[in-house]
Design an enzyme around this catalytic site. Structure first.
Site, short mmCIF file in Angstrom:
data_model
loop_
_atom_site.label_atom_id
_atom_site.label_comp_id
_atom_site.label_asym_id
_atom_site.label_seq_id
_atom_site.Cartn_x
_atom_site.Cartn_y
_atom_site.Cartn_z
N GLU A 142 0.81 -1.22 0.00
CA GLU A 142 0.00 0.00 0.00
C GLU A 142 0.85 1.27 0.00
O GLU A 142 0.33 2.35 -0.33
CB GLU A 142 -0.94 0.00 1.21
CG GLU A 142 -1.97 -1.11 1.18
CD GLU A 142 -2.79 -1.22 2.46
OE1 GLU A 142 -4.02 -1.17 2.40
OE2 GLU A 142 -2.18 -1.36 3.54
N MET A 190 -9.07 -1.66 8.56
CA MET A 190 -8.59 -1.99 9.90
C MET A 190 -7.72 -0.94 10.58
O MET A 190 -7.12 -1.22 11.61
CB MET A 190 -7.86 -3.34 9.83
CG MET A 190 -8.75 -4.46 9.29
SD MET A 190 -7.93 -6.07 9.15
CE MET A 190 -7.65 -6.47 10.88
N GLU A 191 -7.60 0.25 9.99
CA GLU A 191 -6.71 1.25 10.60
C GLU A 191 -7.27 2.67 10.69
O GLU A 191 -6.90 3.43 11.59
CB GLU A 191 -5.37 1.35 9.83
CG GLU A 191 -4.51 0.10 9.86
CD GLU A 191 -4.94 -0.92 8.83
OE1 GLU A 191 -5.57 -0.52 7.82
OE2 GLU A 191 -4.67 -2.13 9.01
N ASP A 245 -12.13 -6.18 -2.17
CA ASP A 245 -13.00 -7.36 -1.97
C ASP A 245 -14.36 -6.90 -1.46
O ASP A 245 -14.54 -5.73 -1.16
CB ASP A 245 -12.36 -8.32 -0.96
CG ASP A 245 -12.14 -7.65 0.38
OD1 ASP A 245 -11.05 -7.11 0.60
OD2 ASP A 245 -13.07 -7.60 1.20
N GLY A 281 -12.55 -3.43 2.22
CA GLY A 281 -13.64 -4.26 1.74
C GLY A 281 -14.85 -3.38 1.47
O GLY A 281 -15.05 -2.38 2.16
N1 ADE Z 1 -9.11 -4.56 3.97
C1 ADE Z 1 -9.38 -5.02 2.74
N2 ADE Z 1 -10.47 -5.82 2.76
C2 ADE Z 1 -10.89 -5.86 4.04
C3 ADE Z 1 -11.96 -6.54 4.70
N3 ADE Z 1 -12.79 -7.32 4.03
N4 ADE Z 1 -12.08 -6.37 6.03
C4 ADE Z 1 -11.23 -5.58 6.70
N5 ADE Z 1 -10.20 -4.93 6.14
C5 ADE Z 1 -10.04 -5.06 4.81
#
Ligand code: ADE
Length: 232
Positions: A11, A173-174, A197, A77
């Site tokens: 990233e 997540m950050e 995703d 995501g």
């Molecule tokens: N980063 C990329 N895809 C993610 C997901 N499905 N959940 C949490 N962090 C992500």
């Protein structure tokens, strides 16, 4: 000085390699690379995955480099049919979907002590990022609420619950940690996240396939935003 934080090497690689006159400093095991990026003074870092890593990185950046703005860039995501793989969510605000003291009577996601559910993101930076995206062919960026948590979301039921509770459109997540640290330190914060995703049962497969594309899109938009900041 602008701070740039991404969780994983993929990233931030494209950003780090463009920094001129890089100076490396390591604090608490996290590397901070400062120098000039597209004519702007920056410090960039790969913080590692999750909110604690991101908070440690952002707080250290705040104390040592005193950035006026921290940009959190990377992948996410999708929580919305409107955001497909490769599209970019530009944060309007961030929630922390894994924070839960509801048993004590608090609303879902309320971060005690700070007493906030929605962590604000800088409007000027967001608008500049959205304008920068218009100059990049093939890149679609939309304003979106982002939900952070120490969880790779990979289940439709969890995804639905995050949407129901927080009306968020992307999960990662950050960003919630970076935004909280920025809030505490009076630093402007911006978040841009490209979709890798769908946060559902197939997320691990989609993520494996599209992480490189999403990481490329987010880094390209971060670089275009930086170029415009310097007027280059
Ligand atoms: N980063 C990329 N895809 C993610 C997901 N499905 N959940 C949490 N962090 C992500």
């Amino acid at each position: 000085m602008i701070g740039i934080i991404g969780a994983m090497r993929i990233e931030v690689d494209r950003i780090l390699e463009r920094i001129e006159g890089p100076v490396k400093r390591v604090e608490s095991g996290i590397e901070y690379i400062s120098g000039r990026l597209m004519g702007v003074d920056v410090v960039a870092s790969k913080c590692g995955i999750g909110k604690v890593n991101a908070a440690a990185c952002a707080q250290t950046m705040a104390l040592i480099f005193k950035p006026e703005l921290i940009l959190n860039t990377g992948v996410a995501g999708s929580l919305s049919p409107e955001l497909g793989v490769g599209d970019i969510a530009v944060g309007t605000d961030v929630v922390q979907h894994d924070v839960d003291t509801t048993a004590l009577g608090d609303p879902p996601g309320m971060v005690s002590t700070v007493n906030l559910i929605h962590f604000p993101l800088d409007r000027d930076a967001r608008e500049a990022i959205l304008r920068a995206a218009e100059a990049l062919p093939g890149i679609r960026a939309v304003p979106a609420r982002i939900a952070s948590g120490d969880q790779f979301v990979a289940a439709s039921a969890r995804k639905k619950e995050i949407v129901r509770l927080f009306d968020a459109r992307a999960c990662e997540m950050e960003a919630g940690a970076v935004a909280q640290i920025c809030h505490l330190n009076g630093i402007r914060c911006a978040v841009l996240r490209a979709i890798s995703d769908g946060g559902d049962e197939g997320a691990h497969l989609t993520y494996a396939e599209f992480l490189p594309l999403a990481a490329k899109n987010s880094a390209e938009l971060a670089l275009e935003f930086m170029a415009r900041m310097s007027g280059a």
